[in-house]
Enzyme design. Structure first.
Site, PDB file in Angstrom:
ATOM      1  N   LYS A 281       0.854  -1.045   0.048  1.00 57.78           N
ATOM      2  CA  LYS A 281       0.183   0.180  -0.045  1.00 57.78           C
ATOM      3  C   LYS A 281       0.853   1.420  -0.125  1.00 57.78           C
ATOM      4  CE  LYS A 281      -3.907  -0.053   2.391  1.00 57.78           C
ATOM      5  NZ  LYS A 281      -4.570   0.197   3.564  1.00 57.78           N
TER       6      LYS A 281
ATOM      7  N   ASP B 195       2.386  11.830  -5.237  1.00 58.33           N
ATOM      8  CA  ASP B 195       0.647  11.970  -5.228  1.00 58.33           C
ATOM      9  C   ASP B 195       0.593  12.907  -6.562  1.00 58.33           C
ATOM     10  OD1 ASP B 195      -0.452  10.515  -3.404  1.00 58.33           O
ATOM     11  OD2 ASP B 195       0.161  11.882  -1.667  1.00 58.33           O
TER      12      ASP B 195
END
Length: 434
Positions: free
Chosen positions: A138, A173
């Protein structure tokens, strides 16, 4: 003419937090209709993350979800699966950034979606490329940075704080969102010729690694000759077999560094960045600007190779020259001579610079209500025939009725969706008192 490039394109946005929403927000600003799927009663996790008011969505959410439509939907219920299926059948792009395997478990992996709508372009963000040994991890922002070479090459190379450091820029991101956008736009162009949608897979790792390209260049050089002349460690420190952290060196062959300016003791951003170019003409102009004409004839400094060998002496002298000058005064003194330089600007200085409110760089969005106006970063490029308009973010589920009605669902059916937990949270009756 103000023609939105993505006018008529419909996007189903199954993303959350930052990497996915940064992509779909740009698509919305370019004219696409973006329908954001949010969990009933909760919504995107950023709605309640770092809130300034417990009754309002956070700036984190607001800055990533402008001009979208929000529908609350539990896609795990039978009705939710039916609704998502219809949305996918009518869309051009489907985007998701759930953890590995989650969409497949839900029943909407690439193969399923491609059968439902062969023209649909499927965009996905995951932490790592499928070939990676870390593919099942993750991933968060720092995870991408530490595994893509960004952290190991950022920060100081000596002293107590010589630790791998992540960048203040969201390399893992928002950068990933921009990379996925490129892939989706390429896929749209391809579909115009083939008539078929494709699977666009973007990993946070690869997006981050792409911005570390010059560090892979440095590794090649290090493997070849054993040292890196542009690094501050050269020539006094022995290099290992990997690219080290290098403080504030510029990154290429020119000599760049950050220097303290007047009031640096009280202002953590009272600094300026100055670059000495390698060619004799521009180096001479820099020497003239700072009054260092003796460097032009001194063999320790008058060639680029010599300056690489004596860079610490150069840093020290320029530092002495800067220390009693305001960072903006340094700019005024050097810029007329063509010296690449700029003041270090704080976020406050940037966001109060009215020249940046040009319709794209920084934009003000009126959210209305108690939030009022907020500032965010706009479309990072300009088009000569299109000016984006920047509208508010949706309330949680604020467009559910509109979207479901457009899919042909009646008011009675929509009421049933609320009652069975497909589009709203079902409140369980309290247990009777014993």
């Amino acid at each position: 003419m103000n023609y939105a490039p993505l006018q008529g394109i419909k996007v189903v946005d199954f993303t959350a937090v930052q990497s996915g929403p940064s992509c779909t927000q740009l698509l919305a600003w370019l004219g696409a209709e973006v329908i954001k799927i949010e969990r009933p009663g909760m919504g995107d996790a950023t709605r309640k993350e770092l809130q300034f008011d417990p009754n309002e969505p956070s700036y984190y959410f607001l800055q990533l979800n402008s001009d979208k439509k929000s529908i609350t939907l539990d896609a795990a219920t039978p009705d939710g699966k039916e609704i998502l299926t219809k949305l996918i059948q009518g869309c051009d792009i489907f985007v998701e950034n759930l953890h590995p395997g989650a969409m497949e478990k839900l029943g909407f992996g690439w193969e399923v979606v491609h059968k439902l709508n062969p023209r649909c372009i499927y965009g996905t963000i995951k932490g790592f490329p499928l070939s990676s040994r870390f593919a099942d991890l993750k991933a968060y922002e720092p995870i991408a940075q530490v595994t893509a070479g960004a952290a190991s090459t950022t920060g100081w190379w000596e002293g107590d704080n010589a630790v791998p450091s992540q960048s203040g820029a969201a390399l893992g991101d928002s950068n990933t969102g921009m990379h996925l956008t490129i892939g989706l736009l390429a896929a749209l162009q391809q579909r115009a010729r083939t008539g078929e949608g494709v699977y666009v897979y973007q990993s946070m790792h690869n997006a981050c690694l792409n911005l570390c390209r010059v560090k892979t260049r440095d590794q090649l050089m290090l493997d070849r000759i054993g040292y890196l002349t542009q690094y501050p460690q050269y020539p006094d420190t022995k290099f290992g077999d990997f690219v080290p952290r290098s403080g504030n060196q510029e990154g290429s062959g020119v000599l760049g560094w950050t220097y303290k300016c007047k009031d640096w003791e009280t202002d953590p951003n009272a600094y300026v960045y100055i670059i000495l170019q390698r060619d004799a003409k521009n180096f001479g102009k820099a020497c003239q600007a700072m009054g260092f004409e003796d460097w032009v004839t001194n063999p320790d400094f008058n060639t680029a190779d010599a300056r690489d060998r004596h860079k610490q002496a150069i840093y020290a002298r320029i530092q002495q020259w800067c220390i009693d000058k305001d960072k903006f005064d340094v700019l005024k003194l050097l810029a007329p001579y063509g010296v690449p330089c700029a003041p270090v600007l704080s976020t406050k200085e940037i966001m109060t610079d009215e020249s940046l409110y040009d319709g794209n760089t920084l934009v003000k969005i009126d959210q209305g209500g108690t939030i009022g106006e907020f500032v965010t970063v706009g479309v990072p490029f300009t088009l000569s025939n299109y000016q984006p308009s920047y509208g508010p973010c949706p309330t949680l589920g604020g467009n559910t009725e509109e979207v479901l009605s457009a899919l042909g669902y009646t008011a009675e059916q929509q009421a049933q969706f609320k009652a069975n937990g497909t589009t709203d949270v079902v409140t369980k009756p309290e247990a009777p008192a014993k």
